[in-house]
Design a protein around this motif. Sequence first.
Motif, PDB file in Angstrom:
ATOM      1  N   SER A  77      38.963  35.043  37.109  1.00  0.00           N
ATOM      2  CA  SER A  77      38.391  35.187  38.458  1.00  0.00           C
ATOM      3  C   SER A  77      37.799  33.909  39.040  1.00  0.00           C
ATOM      4  O   SER A  77      37.788  33.755  40.270  1.00  0.00           O
ATOM      5  N   PRO A  78      37.307  32.942  38.216  1.00  0.00           N
ATOM      6  CA  PRO A  78      36.784  31.712  38.826  1.00  0.00           C
ATOM      7  C   PRO A  78      37.867  30.858  39.501  1.00  0.00           C
ATOM      8  O   PRO A  78      37.554  30.024  40.350  1.00  0.00           O
ATOM      9  N   ILE A  79      39.125  31.068  39.141  1.00  0.00           N
ATOM     10  CA  ILE A  79      40.193  30.205  39.649  1.00  0.00           C
ATOM     11  C   ILE A  79      40.517  30.564  41.102  1.00  0.00           C
ATOM     12  O   ILE A  79      40.878  31.693  41.414  1.00  0.00           O
ATOM     13  N   LYS A  80      40.395  29.585  41.977  1.00  0.00           N
ATOM     14  CA  LYS A  80      40.748  29.756  43.381  1.00  0.00           C
ATOM     15  C   LYS A  80      42.056  29.043  43.744  1.00  0.00           C
ATOM     16  O   LYS A  80      42.702  29.391  44.732  1.00  0.00           O
ATOM     17  N   TYR A  81      42.416  28.055  42.941  1.00  0.00           N
ATOM     18  CA  TYR A  81      43.617  27.258  43.237  1.00  0.00           C
ATOM     19  C   TYR A  81      44.240  26.822  41.915  1.00  0.00           C
ATOM     20  O   TYR A  81      43.614  26.099  41.138  1.00  0.00           O
ATOM     21  N   LEU A  82      45.453  27.278  41.659  1.00  0.00           N
ATOM     22  CA  LEU A  82      46.162  26.989  40.413  1.00  0.00           C
ATOM     23  C   LEU A  82      47.407  26.171  40.733  1.00  0.00           C
ATOM     24  O   LEU A  82      48.173  26.531  41.633  1.00  0.00           O
TER      25      LEU A  82
END
Length: 261
Positions: A77-82
């Motif tokens: 959930s912390p990932i906003k841009y992969l």
Amino acid sequence: MKTTLICFSGTGNSYYIAKRLCEELGDCQILMVPNLMHGDPIELTEQVGFVFPVYKGFPPNLVVHFIQEVFAKQDLSPIKYLFLVATRYMFQAYTFQAMDVVLKEAGALASYVNHVVMPDGYVPLLHAPTDEKIDALYAKAEEKIALIAKDVQSEAIHLPFRPPLSRLVINHLMEPVHRAFMDTALDFVVTDACTSCGLCYRMCPSANIDMVDGKPVFDRACTGCLGCYHRCPTQAIVFKQKVKEGRYPNPKSTYDQEYRV
């Protein structure tokens, strides 16, 4: 915004790209896949990037296993841009499509993909690169790194082209390619030039090497990176069959990772 780069590198190409990207991006950390497979903690930040080489048109088996066995079990959930950055010499083929499939199964989705052309050390197919070729490709890589860093900072969207029959190819070819790579080290022999330094044992990303009576012995869990072949200080690791000429220890990369003591 803090960036986490998850990197796998055999001869140092991908490590160099990850290191330079971190320098360009600023607030950034590099986590090496073998360490994460062995239990190192993972800090997932708002930006997460995978940096890895292309092996015969697919991501390395260790990268796929990491996503399936470790990454998928994290709180994503912390990932906003992969984003994904692959290093390759000739072609990336189905690499990004395969990563897309594996990441989706893990509950993640990449918003950006790109590649950097780097020297190739896969001597079963190609001669090791000359110093002139290495210098030229590294110079071009610097331009591409700056472009990718700018894209990541602006969180650009860049999705891969999907070749026809991608899912069919991935379903039926990726696993056989990975299985073939796992037996790569069985083609090695160790000559009397070996000094029992143990570097190959310590740096093998898949822990495929044991030291027996001071000499490396290879198992069948190779990832096919050829790092031990290229980095052996006495060139004591050789192929049983004739291959192309040269070694690629890649001092430009400053890659000196060791994963065991």
